[in-house]
Write a protein that holds these residues in place. Sequence first.
Motif, PDB file in Angstrom:
ATOM      1  N   GLU A 145       0.851  -1.189   0.000  1.00 12.65           N
ATOM      2  CA  GLU A 145       0.000   0.000   0.000  1.00 12.65           C
ATOM      3  C   GLU A 145       0.881   1.231   0.000  1.00 12.65           C
ATOM      4  N   ILE A 146       0.561   2.146  -0.890  1.00 17.26           N
ATOM      5  CA  ILE A 146       1.277   3.411  -0.930  1.00 17.26           C
ATOM      6  C   ILE A 146       0.319   4.472  -0.424  1.00 17.26           C
ATOM      7  N   ARG A 147       0.709   5.119   0.659  1.00 17.61           N
ATOM      8  CA  ARG A 147      -0.139   6.146   1.272  1.00 17.61           C
ATOM      9  C   ARG A 147       0.631   7.458   1.308  1.00 17.61           C
ATOM     10  N   GLY A 148       0.047   8.463   0.720  1.00 18.82           N
ATOM     11  CA  GLY A 148       0.630   9.797   0.780  1.00 18.82           C
ATOM     12  C   GLY A 148       1.907   9.926  -0.032  1.00 18.82           C
ATOM     13  N   GLY A 149       2.637  10.968   0.246  1.00 15.93           N
ATOM     14  CA  GLY A 149       3.900  11.211  -0.437  1.00 15.93           C
ATOM     15  C   GLY A 149       3.706  11.515  -1.915  1.00 15.93           C
ATOM     16  N   PHE A 150       4.754  11.332  -2.641  1.00 15.39           N
ATOM     17  CA  PHE A 150       4.753  11.623  -4.071  1.00 15.39           C
ATOM     18  C   PHE A 150       3.920  10.632  -4.872  1.00 15.39           C
ATOM     19  N   TRP A 151       4.019   9.323  -4.571  1.00 14.10           N
ATOM     20  CA  TRP A 151       3.470   8.290  -5.441  1.00 14.10           C
ATOM     21  C   TRP A 151       1.975   8.089  -5.360  1.00 14.10           C
ATOM     22  N   GLU A 152       1.342   8.299  -4.221  1.00  7.99           N
ATOM     23  CA  GLU A 152      -0.096   8.061  -4.137  1.00  7.99           C
ATOM     24  C   GLU A 152      -0.890   8.923  -5.122  1.00  7.99           C
ATOM     25  N   PRO A 153      -0.632  10.242  -5.204  1.00 11.84           N
ATOM     26  CA  PRO A 153      -1.379  11.024  -6.192  1.00 11.84           C
ATOM     27  C   PRO A 153      -1.042  10.655  -7.639  1.00 11.84           C
ATOM     28  N   VAL A 154       0.184  10.218  -7.881  1.00 12.27           N
ATOM     29  CA  VAL A 154       0.548   9.791  -9.233  1.00 12.27           C
ATOM     30  C   VAL A 154      -0.231   8.536  -9.610  1.00 12.27           C
ATOM     31  N   LEU A 155      -0.300   7.594  -8.706  1.00 11.82           N
ATOM     32  CA  LEU A 155      -1.064   6.368  -8.962  1.00 11.82           C
ATOM     33  C   LEU A 155      -2.541   6.673  -9.171  1.00 11.82           C
ATOM     34  N   GLU A 156      -3.097   7.549  -8.362  1.00 11.97           N
ATOM     35  CA  GLU A 156      -4.508   7.920  -8.516  1.00 11.97           C
ATOM     36  C   GLU A 156      -4.760   8.624  -9.847  1.00 11.97           C
ATOM     37  N   MET A 157      -3.824   9.490 -10.251  1.00 15.97           N
ATOM     38  CA  MET A 157      -3.973  10.178 -11.534  1.00 15.97           C
ATOM     39  C   MET A 157      -3.964   9.167 -12.677  1.00 15.97           C
TER      40      MET A 157
END
Length: 181
Positions: A10-22
Amino acid sequence: LTPIPFHRVEIRGGFWEPVLEMNREALIPYNLEKFRETGHIDNFAKAARLTPGRFRGQVYSDSDVYKVIEGASYYLKLQPDNSLENRVHAFIPDIDAAQKEDGYLYTPRSLPPEQLHEYCGNQRWSHRYSHELFNAGHLYEAAVARNEMTGERDLLDIAIRNADLLCEVFGPGKHFLSNHP
């Protein structure tokens, strides 16, 4: 060390979570829509003679469809999404229909001769810039991802038929691409 399957991380927060969601919310759906606009998916229907028209795009356009199916499959494992699954699944019948009885699948060469892409040559495996094998590799990656992530065999069965053909055509004492222009 024991590898951990990606879907258990699970990736929570930081740089990667919004990239994955996008990627999930915008980029994958955008690409799926663009395939309709640019003719990428219609090329499969044309190759199957389900719809008329000339090939549109580049000789590697089939691989773009496969790459997005692969990416979507990974996202579907992380977060099931019926709408996304239905959009991806809708492409599979055209891909299946475009495949020749012997397993051959390459839309730029599956149209009538007067409509072939300039880099296709006039016969299978005859032009080093045709991307037949490049596209096949991406088909295999997408098929494995789709099967592993969603349990669906539809694209995997298409890929296996194509791989069986390649095993018949290539190998010691068989066709060798570097002998061609």
